[in-house]
Scaffold this motif. Structure first.
Motif, PDB file in Angstrom:
ATOM      1  N   HIS A  18      70.746   8.596 -28.761  1.00 15.86           N
ATOM      2  CA  HIS A  18      69.461   9.291 -28.637  1.00 15.86           C
ATOM      3  C   HIS A  18      69.603  10.574 -27.813  1.00 15.86           C
ATOM      4  CE1 HIS A  18      69.884   6.885 -25.023  1.00 15.86           C
ATOM      5  NE2 HIS A  18      68.923   7.567 -24.447  1.00 15.86           N
ATOM      6  N   VAL A  19      70.756  10.718 -27.144  1.00 14.97           N
ATOM      7  CA  VAL A  19      71.040  11.927 -26.367  1.00 14.97           C
ATOM      8  C   VAL A  19      72.087  12.787 -27.049  1.00 14.97           C
ATOM      9  CG1 VAL A  19      71.982  12.827 -24.188  1.00 14.97           C
ATOM     10  CG2 VAL A  19      70.417  10.862 -24.171  1.00 14.97           C
ATOM     11  N   VAL A  20      73.166  12.158 -27.490  1.00 12.80           N
ATOM     12  CA  VAL A  20      74.253  12.900 -28.137  1.00 12.80           C
ATOM     13  C   VAL A  20      74.218  12.630 -29.637  1.00 12.80           C
ATOM     14  CG1 VAL A  20      75.921  11.056 -27.606  1.00 12.80           C
ATOM     15  CG2 VAL A  20      76.742  13.326 -28.200  1.00 12.80           C
ATOM     16  N   GLU A  21      74.085  13.700 -30.407  1.00 14.17           N
ATOM     17  CA  GLU A  21      74.013  13.587 -31.859  1.00 14.17           C
ATOM     18  C   GLU A  21      75.430  13.558 -32.417  1.00 14.17           C
ATOM     19  OE1 GLU A  21      71.294  12.941 -33.110  1.00 14.17           O
ATOM     20  OE2 GLU A  21      69.798  13.692 -31.692  1.00 14.17           O
ATOM     21  N   PHE A  25      75.432  17.523 -38.473  1.00 10.42           N
ATOM     22  CA  PHE A  25      75.300  18.148 -39.789  1.00 10.42           C
ATOM     23  C   PHE A  25      74.002  17.694 -40.474  1.00 10.42           C
ATOM     24  CE2 PHE A  25      79.582  16.640 -38.783  1.00 10.42           C
ATOM     25  CZ  PHE A  25      80.259  17.834 -38.616  1.00 10.42           C
ATOM     26  N   ASP A  26      73.585  16.472 -40.159  1.00 11.94           N
ATOM     27  CA  ASP A  26      72.392  15.908 -40.794  1.00 11.94           C
ATOM     28  C   ASP A  26      71.104  16.601 -40.350  1.00 11.94           C
ATOM     29  OD1 ASP A  26      74.103  14.077 -41.960  1.00 11.94           O
ATOM     30  OD2 ASP A  26      73.651  12.475 -40.523  1.00 11.94           O
ATOM     31  N   TYR A  27      71.178  17.330 -39.238  1.00 11.75           N
ATOM     32  CA  TYR A  27      69.952  17.897 -38.666  1.00 11.75           C
ATOM     33  C   TYR A  27      69.832  19.406 -38.872  1.00 11.75           C
ATOM     34  CZ  TYR A  27      70.108  13.316 -36.555  1.00 11.75           C
ATOM     35  OH  TYR A  27      70.196  11.967 -36.374  1.00 11.75           O
ATOM     36  N   LYS A  28      70.757  19.985 -39.600  1.00  8.43           N
ATOM     37  CA  LYS A  28      70.693  21.414 -39.889  1.00  8.43           C
ATOM     38  C   LYS A  28      69.342  21.753 -40.507  1.00  8.43           C
ATOM     39  CE  LYS A  28      73.159  25.000 -42.503  1.00  8.43           C
ATOM     40  NZ  LYS A  28      74.341  25.278 -43.372  1.00  8.43           N
ATOM     41  N   GLN A  87      65.077  13.985 -18.689  1.00  2.01           N
ATOM     42  CA  GLN A  87      64.536  15.027 -19.568  1.00  2.01           C
ATOM     43  C   GLN A  87      64.680  14.608 -21.029  1.00  2.01           C
ATOM     44  OE1 GLN A  87      63.099  16.830 -16.688  1.00  2.01           O
ATOM     45  NE2 GLN A  87      63.060  18.081 -18.539  1.00  2.01           N
ATOM     46  N   ASN A  88      63.620  14.821 -21.795  1.00  3.65           N
ATOM     47  CA  ASN A  88      63.681  14.495 -23.229  1.00  3.65           C
ATOM     48  C   ASN A  88      63.794  15.737 -24.100  1.00  3.65           C
ATOM     49  OD1 ASN A  88      61.137  15.593 -23.040  1.00  3.65           O
ATOM     50  ND2 ASN A  88      60.030  13.724 -23.607  1.00  3.65           N
ATOM     51  N   ASN A  89      64.053  16.891 -23.471  1.00  3.69           N
ATOM     52  CA  ASN A  89      64.195  18.139 -24.223  1.00  3.69           C
ATOM     53  C   ASN A  89      65.653  18.596 -24.278  1.00  3.69           C
ATOM     54  OD1 ASN A  89      64.059  18.689 -21.439  1.00  3.69           O
ATOM     55  ND2 ASN A  89      63.290  20.771 -21.775  1.00  3.69           N
ATOM     56  N   ILE A  90      66.583  17.631 -24.260  1.00  7.27           N
ATOM     57  CA  ILE A  90      68.009  17.939 -24.339  1.00  7.27           C
ATOM     58  C   ILE A  90      68.655  17.048 -25.395  1.00  7.27           C
ATOM     59  CG2 ILE A  90      70.208  18.114 -23.110  1.00  7.27           C
ATOM     60  CD1 ILE A  90      68.649  18.023 -20.480  1.00  7.27           C
ATOM     61  N   ARG A  91      69.517  17.663 -26.226  1.00 11.72           N
ATOM     62  CA  ARG A  91      70.407  16.921 -27.110  1.00 11.72           C
ATOM     63  C   ARG A  91      71.803  17.524 -26.967  1.00 11.72           C
ATOM     64  NH1 ARG A  91      66.313  14.670 -27.143  1.00 11.72           N
ATOM     65  NH2 ARG A  91      65.202  13.607 -28.838  1.00 11.72           N
ATOM     66  N   LEU A  92      72.805  16.692 -27.129  1.00  7.67           N
ATOM     67  CA  LEU A  92      74.186  17.134 -27.021  1.00  7.67           C
ATOM     68  C   LEU A  92      74.915  16.887 -28.331  1.00  7.67           C
ATOM     69  CD1 LEU A  92      74.979  15.652 -23.491  1.00  7.67           C
ATOM     70  CD2 LEU A  92      74.297  17.999 -24.025  1.00  7.67           C
ATOM     71  N   ILE A  93      75.924  17.712 -28.589  1.00 11.66           N
ATOM     72  CA  ILE A  93      76.739  17.594 -29.803  1.00 11.66           C
ATOM     73  C   ILE A  93      78.197  17.513 -29.390  1.00 11.66           C
ATOM     74  CG2 ILE A  93      77.513  18.772 -31.896  1.00 11.66           C
ATOM     75  CD1 ILE A  93      74.761  20.106 -32.061  1.00 11.66           C
ATOM     76  N   ASN A  94      78.890  16.476 -29.807  1.00  9.15           N
ATOM     77  CA  ASN A  94      80.311  16.301 -29.484  1.00  9.15           C
ATOM     78  C   ASN A  94      81.161  16.729 -30.688  1.00  9.15           C
ATOM     79  OD1 ASN A  94      82.562  13.499 -29.031  1.00  9.15           O
ATOM     80  ND2 ASN A  94      82.691  15.536 -28.136  1.00  9.15           N
ATOM     81  N   LYS A  95      81.172  18.031 -30.926  1.00  7.89           N
ATOM     82  CA  LYS A  95      81.935  18.590 -32.037  1.00  7.89           C
ATOM     83  C   LYS A  95      82.538  19.926 -31.625  1.00  7.89           C
ATOM     84  CE  LYS A  95      80.781  15.485 -35.191  1.00  7.89           C
ATOM     85  NZ  LYS A  95      81.757  14.564 -35.797  1.00  7.89           N
ATOM     86  N   ASN A  96      83.496  20.393 -32.409  1.00  7.15           N
ATOM     87  CA  ASN A  96      84.047  21.729 -32.225  1.00  7.15           C
ATOM     88  C   ASN A  96      83.065  22.748 -32.796  1.00  7.15           C
ATOM     89  OD1 ASN A  96      85.703  24.166 -32.577  1.00  7.15           O
ATOM     90  ND2 ASN A  96      87.426  22.837 -32.095  1.00  7.15           N
TER      91      ASN A  96
END
Length: 212
Positions: A18-21, A25-28, A87-96
Motif C-alpha cells: 500500500h506504500v510501495v507500488e 506500469f499498471d498505474y500509468k 502520511q497517505n500522500n506518498i507512494r514509492l516505486i522500487n524500479k530503475n
C-alpha cells in the motif's frame, strides 16, 4: 557505500504494497486513482532512505508525492519512514528510472526533484547522468505544461553540467543558488546526504528549470 543486504526486504515490501507500488506500469495515466484525488503529483527520482519525500509530504499535504528508488536494501528504509510519518500522500516505486515514461503518462507529473544524483564523473558514463538530454526528453513528456525540475547537489561539476544541459535543451532556468544553506528558504527539506555534506561545510547547489 553500498547498503547492507537485507534478506527480509522482499517480504517487507510485499507486506507494505500500500506504500510501495511493485508494478507501477499498471498505474500509468492512472495515479490519481491510486491516491484517490486529483492533487498535483511531485516525483523524486532517487529517493534514498526517504527523509526528503516524507518531509515534503508533511509540509505539502495537498500534493501527492512519488519516490523512485532502485536499491531494494535502501527503499525499505524509505518505506519505514513513510509508515512512521502516517502520511497517505506518498507512494514509492522500487524500479530503475531508465525510462520513466513506462510509469507515467504524458503531462501526468507537475514537478520533478533530482536530489544528490550520482554524478557519473567519467565522460564515458555521461549518458547515465539524470540531466543528460535523453532523460530531459522523458521529463518533458511526463511533466505538465508549467512543470519544473528542481536539482540539488553538492557536486559542482554535475551542477555546471546540468545547467549547460538544460540550456542546450532549450529550457528556461528560473533559479541558480550556489550556497543553499546561506540562502533564505525556510521550506527547504534536507535529504540525508544534504545533512551530511552541509555539516562538513560543503556548499549545496540548487537550480530550478522548466521547459519552454
Amino acid at each position: 557505500m553500498r547498503a547492507r543486504n537485507k534478506p527480509w526486504a522482499d517480504d517487507f515490501l510485499l507486506e507494505n504494497s500500500h506504500v510501495v507500488e511493485l508494478e507501477p506500469f499498471d498505474y500509468k495515466k492512472n495515479w490519481s486513482n491510486v491516491f484517490e484525488n486529483n492533487n498535483p503529483i511531485h516525483l523524486e527520482i532517487g529517493t534514498g532512505k526517504g527523509q526528503f519525500i516524507t518531509g515534503m509530504a508533511k509540509q505539502q499535504k495537498d500534493v501527492n508525492f512519488i519516490g523512485i528508488e532502485v536499491a531494494k536494501n535502501i527503499i525499505v528504509s524509505a518505506v519505514q519512514k513513510v509508515l512512521e510519518s502516517g502520511q497517505n500522500n506518498i507512494r514509492l516505486i522500487n524500479k530503475n528510472a531508465e525510462d520513466i515514461r513506462e510509469f507515467f503518462g504524458e503531462s501526468e507529473v507537475d514537478k520533478i526533484y533530482l536530489n544528490f544524483s550520482d554524478p557519473w564523473p567519467k565522460s564515458r558514463h555521461e549518458k547515465r547522468r539524470l540531466t543528460f538530454h535523453t532523460f530531459l526528453e522523458q521529463y518533458q513528456h511526463i511533466l505538465t505544461e508549467n512543470g519544473e525540475i528542481i536539482l540539488k547537489t553538492d557536486n559542482r561539476s554535475l551542477f555546471e553540467y546540468s545547467l549547460v544541459s538544460f540550456s542546450k535543451f532549450g529550457m528556461e532556468i528560473d533559479e541558480v543558488v550556489l550556497d543553499l544553506h546561506n540562502h533564505s528558504d525556510p521550506l527547504n527539506v534536507m535529504t540525508e546526504y544534504e545533512e551530511k555534506f552541509s555539516a562538513k561545510g560543503q556548499p549545496i547547489f540548487r537550480c530550478r528549470a522548466h521547459f519552454k
